[in-house]
Design a protein around this motif. Structure first.
Motif, PDB file in Angstrom:
ATOM      1  N   ALA A 194      -0.143  -3.409   5.702  1.00 19.23           N
ATOM      2  CA  ALA A 194      -0.722  -4.557   5.015  1.00 19.23           C
ATOM      3  C   ALA A 194      -2.234  -4.635   5.168  1.00 19.23           C
ATOM      4  CB  ALA A 194      -0.078  -5.841   5.538  1.00 19.23           C
ATOM      5  N   SER A 195      -2.772  -4.134   6.280  1.00 23.90           N
ATOM      6  CA  SER A 195      -4.210  -4.250   6.525  1.00 23.90           C
ATOM      7  C   SER A 195      -5.050  -3.522   5.483  1.00 23.90           C
ATOM      8  CB  SER A 195      -4.555  -3.722   7.923  1.00 23.90           C
ATOM      9  OG  SER A 195      -4.307  -2.318   8.015  1.00 23.90           O
ATOM     10  N   ALA A 196      -4.450  -2.576   4.754  1.00 22.39           N
ATOM     11  CA  ALA A 196      -5.190  -1.873   3.700  1.00 22.39           C
ATOM     12  C   ALA A 196      -5.706  -2.833   2.641  1.00 22.39           C
ATOM     13  CB  ALA A 196      -4.293  -0.815   3.052  1.00 22.39           C
ATOM     14  N   TRP A 197      -5.084  -4.010   2.530  1.00 30.10           N
ATOM     15  CA  TRP A 197      -5.428  -4.961   1.480  1.00 30.10           C
ATOM     16  C   TRP A 197      -6.371  -6.059   1.941  1.00 30.10           C
ATOM     17  CZ3 TRP A 197      -3.966  -3.563  -3.250  1.00 30.10           C
ATOM     18  CH2 TRP A 197      -2.850  -2.720  -3.399  1.00 30.10           C
ATOM     19  N   ASP A 198      -6.910  -5.973   3.147  1.00 31.33           N
ATOM     20  CA  ASP A 198      -7.675  -7.097   3.710  1.00 31.33           C
ATOM     21  C   ASP A 198      -8.771  -7.582   2.768  1.00 31.33           C
ATOM     22  OD1 ASP A 198      -6.118  -7.116   5.958  1.00 31.33           O
ATOM     23  OD2 ASP A 198      -7.619  -6.226   7.289  1.00 31.33           O
ATOM     24  N   THR A 251       3.663  -5.009   4.947  1.00 31.39           N
ATOM     25  CA  THR A 251       3.857  -3.722   5.610  1.00 31.39           C
ATOM     26  C   THR A 251       5.322  -3.328   5.483  1.00 31.39           C
ATOM     27  OG1 THR A 251       2.062  -4.026   7.199  1.00 31.39           O
ATOM     28  CG2 THR A 251       3.807  -2.484   7.806  1.00 31.39           C
ATOM     29  N   LEU A 252       5.575  -2.145   4.981  1.00 27.13           N
ATOM     30  CA  LEU A 252       6.936  -1.648   4.836  1.00 27.13           C
ATOM     31  C   LEU A 252       7.501  -1.202   6.184  1.00 27.13           C
ATOM     32  CD1 LEU A 252       6.448   0.449   1.576  1.00 27.13           C
ATOM     33  CD2 LEU A 252       7.478  -1.831   1.764  1.00 27.13           C
ATOM     34  N   SER A 253       8.811  -1.224   6.296  1.00 24.74           N
ATOM     35  CA  SER A 253       9.485  -0.847   7.542  1.00 24.74           C
ATOM     36  C   SER A 253       9.101   0.567   7.981  1.00 24.74           C
ATOM     37  CB  SER A 253      10.996  -0.909   7.353  1.00 24.74           C
ATOM     38  OG  SER A 253      11.426  -2.225   7.091  1.00 24.74           O
ATOM     39  N   GLY A 254       8.861   0.716   9.280  1.00 21.28           N
ATOM     40  CA  GLY A 254       8.565   2.020   9.848  1.00 21.28           C
ATOM     41  C   GLY A 254       7.096   2.381   9.859  1.00 21.28           C
ATOM     42  N   LEU A 255       6.243   1.497   9.316  1.00 16.24           N
ATOM     43  CA  LEU A 255       4.813   1.792   9.211  1.00 16.24           C
ATOM     44  C   LEU A 255       3.974   0.773   9.979  1.00 16.24           C
ATOM     45  CD1 LEU A 255       4.800   2.550   5.395  1.00 16.24           C
ATOM     46  CD2 LEU A 255       4.389   4.224   7.198  1.00 16.24           C
ATOM     47  N   ALA A 256       2.764   1.214  10.385  1.00 23.33           N
ATOM     48  CA  ALA A 256       1.784   0.329  11.017  1.00 23.33           C
ATOM     49  C   ALA A 256       2.437  -0.498  12.126  1.00 23.33           C
ATOM     50  CB  ALA A 256       1.113  -0.545   9.963  1.00 23.33           C
ATOM     51  N   GLU A 257       2.313  -1.840  12.037  1.00 27.61           N
ATOM     52  CA  GLU A 257       2.862  -2.687  13.091  1.00 27.61           C
ATOM     53  C   GLU A 257       4.388  -2.726  13.091  1.00 27.61           C
ATOM     54  OE1 GLU A 257       2.242  -5.548   9.597  1.00 27.61           O
ATOM     55  OE2 GLU A 257       1.280  -3.759  10.432  1.00 27.61           O
ATOM     56  N   ALA A 312       0.835  -1.206   0.000  1.00 27.98           N
ATOM     57  CA  ALA A 312       0.000   0.000   0.000  1.00 27.98           C
ATOM     58  C   ALA A 312       0.870   1.256   0.000  1.00 27.98           C
ATOM     59  CB  ALA A 312      -0.933  -0.004   1.207  1.00 27.98           C
ATOM     60  N   GLY A 313       0.208   2.380  -0.236  1.00 28.14           N
ATOM     61  CA  GLY A 313       0.913   3.657  -0.344  1.00 28.14           C
ATOM     62  C   GLY A 313       1.317   4.244   0.990  1.00 28.14           C
ATOM     63  N   ALA A 314       1.723   5.493   0.952  1.00 33.65           N
ATOM     64  CA  ALA A 314       2.251   6.182   2.133  1.00 33.65           C
ATOM     65  C   ALA A 314       1.281   6.083   3.308  1.00 33.65           C
ATOM     66  CB  ALA A 314       2.507   7.648   1.796  1.00 33.65           C
ATOM     67  N   ARG A 315       1.870   5.845   4.474  1.00 33.56           N
ATOM     68  CA  ARG A 315       1.176   5.852   5.766  1.00 33.56           C
ATOM     69  C   ARG A 315       0.407   4.555   6.056  1.00 33.56           C
ATOM     70  NH1 ARG A 315      -1.023  11.079   3.588  1.00 33.56           N
ATOM     71  NH2 ARG A 315       0.138  12.829   4.479  1.00 33.56           N
ATOM     72  N   LEU A 316       0.259   3.686   5.062  1.00 34.47           N
ATOM     73  CA  LEU A 316      -0.584   2.499   5.223  1.00 34.47           C
ATOM     74  C   LEU A 316       0.244   1.219   5.302  1.00 34.47           C
ATOM     75  CD1 LEU A 316      -3.361   3.420   2.645  1.00 34.47           C
ATOM     76  CD2 LEU A 316      -3.558   3.461   5.148  1.00 34.47           C
ATOM     77  N   ILE A 339      -9.378   4.243   6.823  1.00 32.30           N
ATOM     78  CA  ILE A 339      -8.049   4.662   6.346  1.00 32.30           C
ATOM     79  C   ILE A 339      -7.325   5.449   7.426  1.00 32.30           C
ATOM     80  CG2 ILE A 339      -6.784   6.031   4.654  1.00 32.30           C
ATOM     81  CD1 ILE A 339      -9.029   5.487   2.664  1.00 32.30           C
ATOM     82  N   ILE A 340      -8.026   6.399   8.020  1.00 32.68           N
ATOM     83  CA  ILE A 340      -7.400   7.246   9.049  1.00 32.68           C
ATOM     84  C   ILE A 340      -6.975   6.402  10.243  1.00 32.68           C
ATOM     85  CG2 ILE A 340      -7.859   9.095  10.699  1.00 32.68           C
ATOM     86  CD1 ILE A 340      -9.623  10.398   8.548  1.00 32.68           C
ATOM     87  N   GLN A 341      -7.828   5.467  10.642  1.00 38.49           N
ATOM     88  CA  GLN A 341      -7.518   4.624  11.800  1.00 38.49           C
ATOM     89  C   GLN A 341      -6.291   3.749  11.556  1.00 38.49           C
ATOM     90  OE1 GLN A 341     -10.664   1.929  12.886  1.00 38.49           O
ATOM     91  NE2 GLN A 341      -9.822   1.550  14.926  1.00 38.49           N
ATOM     92  N   SER A 342      -6.106   3.324  10.314  1.00 39.13           N
ATOM     93  CA  SER A 342      -4.988   2.419  10.008  1.00 39.13           C
ATOM     94  C   SER A 342      -3.722   3.156   9.580  1.00 39.13           C
ATOM     95  CB  SER A 342      -5.400   1.427   8.919  1.00 39.13           C
ATOM     96  OG  SER A 342      -5.758   2.098   7.719  1.00 39.13           O
ATOM     97  N   SER A 343      -3.788   4.478   9.494  1.00 39.55           N
ATOM     98  CA  SER A 343      -2.626   5.251   9.038  1.00 39.55           C
ATOM     99  C   SER A 343      -1.629   5.498  10.156  1.00 39.55           C
ATOM    100  CB  SER A 343      -3.086   6.595   8.467  1.00 39.55           C
ATOM    101  OG  SER A 343      -3.858   6.429   7.301  1.00 39.55           O
ATOM    102  N   SER A 344      -0.374   5.637   9.781  1.00 36.53           N
ATOM    103  CA  SER A 344       0.683   5.981  10.730  1.00 36.53           C
ATOM    104  C   SER A 344       1.628   6.974  10.068  1.00 36.53           C
ATOM    105  CB  SER A 344       1.444   4.721  11.161  1.00 36.53           C
ATOM    106  OG  SER A 344       1.973   4.036  10.039  1.00 36.53           O
ATOM    107  N   PRO A 345       2.414   7.708  10.853  1.00 36.90           N
ATOM    108  CA  PRO A 345       3.387   8.626  10.249  1.00 36.90           C
ATOM    109  C   PRO A 345       4.332   7.878   9.319  1.00 36.90           C
ATOM    110  CG  PRO A 345       3.165   9.044  12.598  1.00 36.90           C
ATOM    111  CD  PRO A 345       2.434   7.771  12.325  1.00 36.90           C
ATOM    112  N   HIS A 346       4.640   8.496   8.189  1.00 40.09           N
ATOM    113  CA  HIS A 346       5.465   7.841   7.172  1.00 40.09           C
ATOM    114  C   HIS A 346       6.902   8.354   7.244  1.00 40.09           C
ATOM    115  CE1 HIS A 346       5.713   5.658   3.257  1.00 40.09           C
ATOM    116  NE2 HIS A 346       6.799   6.404   3.166  1.00 40.09           N
TER     117      HIS A 346
END
Length: 231
Positions: free
Chosen positions: A14-18, A35-41, A8-12, A149-156
């Motif tokens: 793996a859960s974006a793809w559920d 999930t890319l490094s530094g994001l979400a979990e 997924a794109g910035a801030r998101l 989307i907002i709930q699953s977002s994190s700083p990028h």
């Protein structure tokens, strides 16, 4: 059965793809949301130059995937496009979902007015902060979908947005599908339009906004399944 690595794109994360992943499984395919490094979990994981490219390559190699379809949405098109050429014969196709594409020597923030993003990164300890609800308006999303989307977002991690891409071959040589979401903009960006002239690239349009994994997950899963079947 086709293996899909979904990014997924910035801030998101793996859960974006559920929902898309559920659709792909129902069609007999195997999705691998990443999930890319530094994001979400994975918040707190150190991120340096080319970290997100290595994340994608390492996932393909860790799972020993063959004939894999790499899927990058929005920002993730930049690391996914670089990873696609690095996994060599393991690649079946790369799919760019309304995304940026890597340009050798240029960053995700190159080529569009990004001073406000750079300022936000500077003011937030090197991170691009999550966006508010207004950012997702007029993109075919319900209030509930925007809230998800907002709930699953994190700083990028800002470093990944400003680092230059590294390509060793023309991107147009890779087998690719570009999915254009028409509510975001009816025409692909110029660099994408040029790549679509390649015989190896194809264009698919979706009548939705920039986050189709939330707004039209069933349709996106169907398109990806067709791409996988044809690859």
């Amino acid at each position: 059965m086709t293996h899909f690595v979904l990014v997924a794109g910035a801030r998101l994360g793996a859960s974006a793809w559920d929902e898309v992943a559920d659709g792909l499984r129902a069609a007999g395919h195997q999705p691998h949301p990443l999930t890319l490094s530094g994001l979400a979990e994975k918040r707190g994981v150190p991120v340096g130059r080319q970290t997100h490219v290595r994340d994608v390559v390492d996932e393909v190699e860790r799972l020993d995937l063959r004939e894999v379809v790499l899927v990058g949405h929005s920002y993730a098109g930049v690391p996914v496009g670089q990873a696609a050429e690095r996994i060599g014969e393991r690649l079946a196709r790369v799919v760019f979902v309304d995304s940026s594409v890597p340009v050798d020597g240029e960053s995700f923030l190159s080529g569009w007015p990004s001073d406000h993003v750079r300022k936000q990164i500077e003011e937030n300890d090197g991170y691009w902060p999550p966006a508010g609800a207004d950012h997702y308006a007029d993109q075919g999303l319900t209030d509930e979908q925007i809230a998800r989307i907002i709930q699953s977002s994190s700083p990028h991690p800002g470093a990944t947005l400003t680092e230059p891409a590294v390509l060793t071959r023309p991107l147009g040589e890779l087998p690719a599908t570009y999915i254009k979401c028409l509510l975001d903009d009816e025409e692909p960006m110029p660099v994408v339009a040029e790549l679509l002239k390649s015989e190896h690239w194809e264009l698919v349009e979706m009548d939705t906004g920039h986050w189709p994994m939330f707004s039209q997950p069933v349709e996106l899963a169907r398109i990806l399944a067709e791409v996988g079947a044809a690859s």
